[in-house]
Design a protein around this motif. Structure first.
Motif, PDB file in Angstrom:
ATOM      1  N   ASP A  55       0.818  -1.221   0.000  1.00 25.77           N
ATOM      2  CA  ASP A  55       0.000   0.000   0.000  1.00 25.77           C
ATOM      3  C   ASP A  55       0.848   1.265   0.000  1.00 25.77           C
ATOM      4  O   ASP A  55       0.409   2.313  -0.465  1.00 25.77           O
ATOM      5  CB  ASP A  55      -0.922   0.032   1.217  1.00 25.77           C
ATOM      6  N   ARG A  56       2.056   1.178   0.559  1.00 24.66           N
ATOM      7  CA  ARG A  56       2.950   2.338   0.654  1.00 24.66           C
ATOM      8  C   ARG A  56       4.384   1.842   0.500  1.00 24.66           C
ATOM      9  O   ARG A  56       4.641   0.646   0.635  1.00 24.66           O
ATOM     10  CB  ARG A  56       2.765   3.043   1.990  1.00 24.66           C
ATOM     11  N   PRO A  57       5.331   2.720   0.233  1.00 24.85           N
ATOM     12  CA  PRO A  57       6.726   2.283   0.151  1.00 24.85           C
ATOM     13  C   PRO A  57       7.145   1.606   1.457  1.00 24.85           C
ATOM     14  O   PRO A  57       6.900   2.125   2.546  1.00 24.85           O
ATOM     15  CB  PRO A  57       7.505   3.574  -0.064  1.00 24.85           C
ATOM     16  N   THR A  58       7.737   0.443   1.330  1.00 21.62           N
ATOM     17  CA  THR A  58       8.092  -0.363   2.487  1.00 21.62           C
ATOM     18  C   THR A  58       9.451  -1.018   2.271  1.00 21.62           C
ATOM     19  O   THR A  58       9.781  -1.411   1.161  1.00 21.62           O
ATOM     20  CB  THR A  58       7.030  -1.462   2.715  1.00 21.62           C
ATOM     21  N   THR A  59      10.216  -1.137   3.343  1.00 19.03           N
ATOM     22  CA  THR A  59      11.486  -1.841   3.310  1.00 19.03           C
ATOM     23  C   THR A  59      11.391  -3.046   4.241  1.00 19.03           C
ATOM     24  O   THR A  59      10.935  -2.916   5.374  1.00 19.03           O
ATOM     25  CB  THR A  59      12.638  -0.921   3.772  1.00 19.03           C
ATOM     26  N   ARG A  60      11.816  -4.198   3.741  1.00 19.23           N
ATOM     27  CA  ARG A  60      11.789  -5.423   4.550  1.00 19.23           C
ATOM     28  C   ARG A  60      13.185  -5.675   5.114  1.00 19.23           C
ATOM     29  O   ARG A  60      14.171  -5.621   4.406  1.00 19.23           O
ATOM     30  CB  ARG A  60      11.332  -6.604   3.696  1.00 19.23           C
ATOM     31  N   ILE A  61      13.226  -5.946   6.429  1.00 19.21           N
ATOM     32  CA  ILE A  61      14.474  -6.235   7.123  1.00 19.21           C
ATOM     33  C   ILE A  61      14.582  -7.750   7.316  1.00 19.21           C
ATOM     34  O   ILE A  61      13.649  -8.381   7.804  1.00 19.21           O
ATOM     35  CB  ILE A  61      14.528  -5.552   8.509  1.00 19.21           C
ATOM     36  N   TYR A  62      15.727  -8.293   6.923  1.00 19.44           N
ATOM     37  CA  TYR A  62      16.015  -9.719   7.089  1.00 19.44           C
ATOM     38  C   TYR A  62      17.174  -9.879   8.066  1.00 19.44           C
ATOM     39  O   TYR A  62      18.104  -9.078   8.053  1.00 19.44           O
ATOM     40  CB  TYR A  62      16.429 -10.345   5.756  1.00 19.44           C
ATOM     41  N   VAL A  63      17.110 -10.914   8.896  1.00 16.14           N
ATOM     42  CA  VAL A  63      18.181 -11.190   9.859  1.00 16.14           C
ATOM     43  C   VAL A  63      18.563 -12.663   9.795  1.00 16.14           C
ATOM     44  O   VAL A  63      17.827 -13.490   9.259  1.00 16.14           O
ATOM     45  CB  VAL A  63      17.774 -10.835  11.309  1.00 16.14           C
ATOM     46  N   GLU A  64      19.721 -12.979  10.388  1.00 19.05           N
ATOM     47  CA  GLU A  64      20.141 -14.375  10.451  1.00 19.05           C
ATOM     48  C   GLU A  64      19.050 -15.197  11.136  1.00 19.05           C
ATOM     49  O   GLU A  64      18.593 -14.851  12.231  1.00 19.05           O
ATOM     50  CB  GLU A  64      21.459 -14.501  11.214  1.00 19.05           C
ATOM     51  N   ARG A  65      18.643 -16.260  10.473  1.00 13.41           N
ATOM     52  CA  ARG A  65      17.504 -17.067  10.928  1.00 13.41           C
ATOM     53  C   ARG A  65      17.663 -17.566  12.366  1.00 13.41           C
ATOM     54  O   ARG A  65      16.710 -17.546  13.138  1.00 13.41           O
ATOM     55  CB  ARG A  65      17.325 -18.251   9.985  1.00 13.41           C
ATOM     56  N   THR A  66      18.849 -17.985  12.743  1.00 14.52           N
ATOM     57  CA  THR A  66      19.048 -18.546  14.081  1.00 14.52           C
ATOM     58  C   THR A  66      19.017 -17.498  15.185  1.00 14.52           C
ATOM     59  O   THR A  66      18.974 -17.840  16.364  1.00 14.52           O
ATOM     60  CB  THR A  66      20.388 -19.320  14.169  1.00 14.52           C
ATOM     61  N   ARG A  67      19.044 -16.219  14.804  1.00 18.45           N
ATOM     62  CA  ARG A  67      19.066 -15.150  15.809  1.00 18.45           C
ATOM     63  C   ARG A  67      17.829 -14.254  15.721  1.00 18.45           C
ATOM     64  O   ARG A  67      17.835 -13.116  16.182  1.00 18.45           O
ATOM     65  CB  ARG A  67      20.344 -14.334  15.640  1.00 18.45           C
ATOM     66  N   LEU A  68      16.750 -14.792  15.188  1.00 20.72           N
ATOM     67  CA  LEU A  68      15.530 -14.012  14.975  1.00 20.72           C
ATOM     68  C   LEU A  68      14.966 -13.461  16.293  1.00 20.72           C
ATOM     69  O   LEU A  68      14.629 -12.276  16.383  1.00 20.72           O
ATOM     70  CB  LEU A  68      14.488 -14.880  14.246  1.00 20.72           C
ATOM     71  N   ASN A  69      14.869 -14.290  17.323  1.00 18.31           N
ATOM     72  CA  ASN A  69      14.334 -13.808  18.607  1.00 18.31           C
ATOM     73  C   ASN A  69      15.233 -12.749  19.231  1.00 18.31           C
ATOM     74  O   ASN A  69      14.753 -11.764  19.794  1.00 18.31           O
ATOM     75  CB  ASN A  69      14.143 -14.978  19.578  1.00 18.31           C
ATOM     76  N   GLU A  70      16.541 -12.950  19.124  1.00 11.29           N
ATOM     77  CA  GLU A  70      17.479 -11.955  19.638  1.00 11.29           C
ATOM     78  C   GLU A  70      17.349 -10.628  18.874  1.00 11.29           C
ATOM     79  O   GLU A  70      17.419  -9.549  19.468  1.00 11.29           O
ATOM     80  CB  GLU A  70      18.904 -12.512  19.489  1.00 11.29           C
ATOM     81  N   ALA A  71      17.124 -10.710  17.569  1.00 14.25           N
ATOM     82  CA  ALA A  71      16.942  -9.512  16.756  1.00 14.25           C
ATOM     83  C   ALA A  71      15.674  -8.767  17.158  1.00 14.25           C
ATOM     84  O   ALA A  71      15.676  -7.534  17.238  1.00 14.25           O
ATOM     85  CB  ALA A  71      16.892  -9.890  15.285  1.00 14.25           C
ATOM     86  N   ARG A  72      14.606  -9.502  17.398  1.00 17.92           N
ATOM     87  CA  ARG A  72      13.356  -8.863  17.855  1.00 17.92           C
ATOM     88  C   ARG A  72      13.577  -8.105  19.157  1.00 17.92           C
ATOM     89  O   ARG A  72      13.104  -6.975  19.325  1.00 17.92           O
ATOM     90  CB  ARG A  72      12.260  -9.911  18.033  1.00 17.92           C
ATOM     91  N   ALA A  73      14.319  -8.705  20.074  1.00 15.82           N
ATOM     92  CA  ALA A  73      14.595  -8.052  21.355  1.00 15.82           C
ATOM     93  C   ALA A  73      15.464  -6.813  21.166  1.00 15.82           C
ATOM     94  O   ALA A  73      15.210  -5.773  21.796  1.00 15.82           O
ATOM     95  CB  ALA A  73      15.273  -9.031  22.311  1.00 15.82           C
ATOM     96  N   ALA A  74      16.457  -6.889  20.297  1.00 13.92           N
ATOM     97  CA  ALA A  74      17.344  -5.743  20.065  1.00 13.92           C
ATOM     98  C   ALA A  74      16.575  -4.563  19.474  1.00 13.92           C
ATOM     99  O   ALA A  74      16.788  -3.416  19.871  1.00 13.92           O
ATOM    100  CB  ALA A  74      18.480  -6.148  19.125  1.00 13.92           C
ATOM    101  N   VAL A  75      15.659  -4.836  18.555  1.00  9.99           N
ATOM    102  CA  VAL A  75      14.871  -3.767  17.942  1.00  9.99           C
ATOM    103  C   VAL A  75      13.863  -3.202  18.943  1.00  9.99           C
ATOM    104  O   VAL A  75      13.644  -1.992  19.002  1.00  9.99           O
ATOM    105  CB  VAL A  75      14.167  -4.278  16.658  1.00  9.99           C
TER     106      VAL A  75
END
Length: 78
Positions: A55-75
């Motif tokens: 619907d609007r300009p969007t950027t998708r962020i990808y992270v190392e699969r094994t560290r997905l939960n850690e990435a969520r916490a960092a953000v």
């Protein structure tokens, strides 16, 4: 495409963000030493291989699969 500059074996989708926020998210992930990259979202593929544009300009962020939960916490902390 922007990147944290760290290598990873496999990536998973973390989050979709507005383009101006993508660099900030990548900076947070780089500080946490989590491999990540961002690229503009052109659309999602539907059931008949049709591409539905966002619907609007969007950027998708990808992270190392094994560290997905850690990435969520960092953000979430950033």
């Amino acid at each position: 495409m922007s990147s944290s500059g760290l290598p990873a074996a496999a990536y998973a989708t973390l989050v979709d963000v507005d383009p101006p926020i993508a660099e900030h998210v990548l900076d947070l992930l780089a500080q946490a030493r989590i491999p990540a990259y961002a690229e503009p979202l052109v659309g999602d593929t539907g059931p008949y291989r049709d591409v539905r544009a966002p619907d609007r300009p969007t950027t998708r962020i990808y992270v190392e699969r094994t560290r997905l939960n850690e990435a969520r916490a960092a953000v979430a902390q950033g």
